[in-house]
Design an enzyme around this catalytic site. Structure first.
Site, mmCIF file in Angstrom:
data_model
loop_
_atom_site.group_PDB
_atom_site.id
_atom_site.type_symbol
_atom_site.label_atom_id
_atom_site.label_comp_id
_atom_site.label_asym_id
_atom_site.label_seq_id
_atom_site.Cartn_x
_atom_site.Cartn_y
_atom_site.Cartn_z
ATOM 1 N N GLY A 85 0.812 -1.211 0.000
ATOM 2 C CA GLY A 85 0.000 0.000 0.000
ATOM 3 C C GLY A 85 0.849 1.267 0.000
ATOM 4 O O GLY A 85 0.531 2.243 -0.692
ATOM 5 N N THR A 86 1.925 1.257 0.757
ATOM 6 C CA THR A 86 2.755 2.457 0.865
ATOM 7 C C THR A 86 3.359 2.805 -0.497
ATOM 8 O O THR A 86 3.309 3.962 -0.937
ATOM 9 C CB THR A 86 3.872 2.231 1.910
ATOM 10 O OG1 THR A 86 3.243 1.956 3.168
ATOM 11 C CG2 THR A 86 4.774 3.449 2.041
ATOM 12 N N ASN B 271 -8.518 3.668 7.924
ATOM 13 C CA ASN B 271 -7.967 2.495 8.610
ATOM 14 C C ASN B 271 -8.328 2.436 10.089
ATOM 15 O O ASN B 271 -8.375 1.367 10.681
ATOM 16 C CB ASN B 271 -6.441 2.442 8.443
ATOM 17 C CG ASN B 271 -5.780 3.785 8.615
ATOM 18 O OD1 ASN B 271 -6.086 4.727 7.895
ATOM 19 N ND2 ASN B 271 -4.888 3.883 9.570
ATOM 20 N N GLN C 127 -7.940 -0.144 2.755
ATOM 21 C CA GLN C 127 -8.819 -0.702 3.792
ATOM 22 C C GLN C 127 -10.234 -0.991 3.294
ATOM 23 O O GLN C 127 -11.070 -1.433 4.079
ATOM 24 C CB GLN C 127 -8.888 0.251 5.000
ATOM 25 C CG GLN C 127 -7.574 0.389 5.746
ATOM 26 C CD GLN C 127 -7.176 -0.863 6.535
ATOM 27 O OE1 GLN C 127 -7.950 -1.833 6.659
ATOM 28 N NE2 GLN C 127 -5.978 -0.864 7.093
ATOM 29 N N SER D 146 -3.433 -3.170 -0.958
ATOM 30 C CA SER D 146 -2.320 -3.844 -0.285
ATOM 31 C C SER D 146 -2.678 -5.305 -0.053
ATOM 32 O O SER D 146 -3.800 -5.607 0.390
ATOM 33 C CB SER D 146 -2.068 -3.148 1.056
ATOM 34 O OG SER D 146 -1.168 -3.904 1.836
ATOM 35 N N HIS E 233 -1.570 -7.561 2.195
ATOM 36 C CA HIS E 233 -1.704 -8.117 3.551
ATOM 37 C C HIS E 233 -2.941 -7.641 4.302
ATOM 38 O O HIS E 233 -3.197 -8.080 5.417
ATOM 39 C CB HIS E 233 -0.428 -7.898 4.380
ATOM 40 C CG HIS E 233 -0.200 -6.507 4.876
ATOM 41 N ND1 HIS E 233 -0.213 -6.197 6.213
ATOM 42 C CD2 HIS E 233 0.078 -5.369 4.233
ATOM 43 C CE1 HIS E 233 0.057 -4.909 6.366
ATOM 44 N NE2 HIS E 233 0.246 -4.387 5.167
ATOM 45 N N THR F 16 12.639 -7.082 -10.589
ATOM 46 C CA THR F 16 12.126 -8.436 -10.776
ATOM 47 C C THR F 16 10.889 -8.640 -9.902
ATOM 48 O O THR F 16 10.891 -8.290 -8.723
ATOM 49 C CB THR F 16 13.217 -9.466 -10.404
ATOM 50 O OG1 THR F 16 14.331 -9.236 -11.265
ATOM 51 C CG2 THR F 16 12.729 -10.896 -10.557
ATOM 52 N N CYS G 157 2.587 5.731 19.076
ATOM 53 C CA CYS G 157 3.721 6.130 19.901
ATOM 54 C C CYS G 157 4.743 6.802 18.981
ATOM 55 O O CYS G 157 5.265 6.177 18.076
ATOM 56 C CB CYS G 157 4.325 4.895 20.548
ATOM 57 S SG CYS G 157 5.617 5.331 21.686
HETATM 58 N N1 PLP Z 1 -3.078 2.994 3.467
HETATM 59 C C1 PLP Z 1 -3.886 2.590 4.450
HETATM 60 C C2 PLP Z 1 -5.244 3.183 4.585
HETATM 61 C C3 PLP Z 1 -3.447 1.616 5.351
HETATM 62 O O1 PLP Z 1 -4.243 1.218 6.344
HETATM 63 C C4 PLP Z 1 -2.134 1.086 5.197
HETATM 64 C C5 PLP Z 1 -1.600 0.100 6.176
HETATM 65 O O2 PLP Z 1 -1.898 0.152 7.350
HETATM 66 C C6 PLP Z 1 -1.351 1.540 4.134
HETATM 67 C C7 PLP Z 1 -1.850 2.494 3.288
HETATM 68 C C8 PLP Z 1 0.026 0.998 3.910
HETATM 69 O O3 PLP Z 1 -0.027 -0.278 3.344
HETATM 70 P P1 PLP Z 1 1.233 -1.274 3.456
HETATM 71 O O4 PLP Z 1 1.290 -1.714 4.867
HETATM 72 O O5 PLP Z 1 0.911 -2.384 2.502
HETATM 73 O O6 PLP Z 1 2.447 -0.510 3.027
#
Ligand code: PLP
Length: 389
Positions: free
Chosen positions: A71-72, A147, A175, A195, A197, A233, A324
């Protein structure tokens, strides 16, 4: 110790079918998808099957899917890839840090960014968005589901506004994918992040939908992978897992999955509210449309972090509405943006269900959360000053 995991917005377990689908690609089918021999051809076919499966989940074309590391990366590519210095970008105050910190970086690079506020239920007002558009506006990036609260934004309306104004629209659907239908045609977005996971696929996998004809500047340079949009890759077993997770999500969505999950979440939420029958307890984002797996509950006069730790000691994993940072517990920026006091934001916990969550798991939470809250309140000097009952 009996352990129950109700923190699926943080990460979900890889489903057994997903793991089984991935296994051969570590051991026998390990080829490089760019190689022309048998091994490479098998790898390429598997990558393309997975891409088609992700595309089907989003109602996109396979060629519109860029496979990423999560996701990032998808958020970074969807934002950095569409704007440059001098452009104006509109986002919201409740985005994930993958979008917020990308926008902070854009500001350092000479972009102007507007951070739209949200109402008390955590919703962006489309009219405010319309008013924020200027001639220099190049991109709108507003998440589909938050999230922390699970609150859904009016992305279809935002898509229409973006189209009318001829502005790119990126949405972070990390999400919402696999929890509610995500249809890029209906949303009318130019880019959309998911994402692996968060949908029972492996960590470190993800995808960015990029609408056909939209030119995106890559973040990574190297080979001609992913139609020159993402060099490197391919993560073959990970991509196969992502594809399988997308396929399972599609079946789940088509077979009443969301309604069943919402019923389980509502049962949990209502039972907790009943058991903690108190003025200082409630649901954050109440009344707004939400994804079916999330509830975020405030419990006044306790520290969310303390509750999370106490619950963990009893075997229940949830998360708090706080992060935190540099050793200090900061209340959630999302809950603060919704107008909550620091005290209430710090006293909030997020409970998020997954496809593996059972009725027994939820019953366990209903048993341990109220008793733990009662014990923490007993030792809280702040709570004792309040009239009890
Ligand atoms: N965007 C949202 C709304 C998320 O909840 C998250 C992960 O918590 C991310 C992006 C980031 O995804 P990733 O953990 O796959 O980098």
């Amino acid at each position: 110790m009996h352990r129950v995991y109700l923190d699926n917005n943080a990460s979900t377990p890889v489903l057994p079918e997903v793991f089984e689908a991935m296994k051969p690609f570590y051991l026998e089918r390990f080829g490089n998808a760019s190689s022309i021999h048998h091994y490479g051809q098998h790898a390429r076919a598997a990558v393309e099957r997975a891409r088609a499966s992700v595309a089907a989940l989003l109602n996109a074309r396979a060629a519109e899917i860029v496979l990423t590391s999560g996701g990032t990366e998808s958020d970074n590519l969807g934002i950095f890839g569409l704007v440059g210095p001098g452009d104006h970008v509109i986002t919201s105050t409740i985005e994930h840090s993958a979008v917020l910190n990308t926008c902070k970086r854009l500001e350092q690079m000479g972009c102007d960014v507007t951070y739209l506020p949200v109402n008390g239920r955590g919703e962006v007002d489309p009219e405010e968005l319309r008013k924020a558009i200027r001639p220099a506006t190049k991109l709108i990036s507003i998440m589909m589901a938050n999230n922390e609260t699970g609150v859904l934004q009016p992305v279809e309306e935002i898509g229409r506004i973006a189209k009318e104004a001829d502005v790119f629209f990126h949405t972070d659907a990390v999400q919402s994918a696999g929890k509610v239908p995500v249809d890029v045609q209906k949303i009318g977005c130019d880019a959309l992040s998911i994402s692996g996971h968060k949908i029972h696929g492996p960590q470190g996998t993800g995808a960015l939908f990029v609408k056909k004809g939209t030119l995106i500047q890559p973040l990574l340079y190297g080979g001609n992978h992913e139609r020159q949009r993402r060099a490197g890759t391919e993560n073959l077993p990970g991509i196969v897992g992502l594809g399988k997770a997308a396929e399972i999500s599609r079946e789940w969505l088509a077979n009443n999955g969301p309604a069943e999950m919402a019923a389980l979440r509502d049962y949990l939420q209502n039972a907790l509210l009943r058991a903690m029958n108190d003025e200082g307890v409630g649901v954050n984002g109440e009344g707004a449309p939400r994804v079916p797996n999330t509830t975020n509950i405030y419990v006044d006069h306790i520290e969310g972090e303390a509750l999370v730790i106490a619950l963990d000691l009893k075997g229940l994993a949830v998360s708090s509405g706080a992060a935190c940072s540099s050793g200090a517990i900061e209340p959630s920026h999302v809950l603060l943006a919704m107008g909550m006091s620091h005290q209430r934001a710090r006293g909030s916990i997020r409970i998020s269900l997954g496809k593996q969550t059972t009725q027994e798991d939820v019953d366990f939470a209903i048993q341990v959360v109220p008793e733990t809250v009662a014990r923490l309140r007993e030792i809280s000097p702040v709570y004792q000053k309040q009239p009890v009952g």
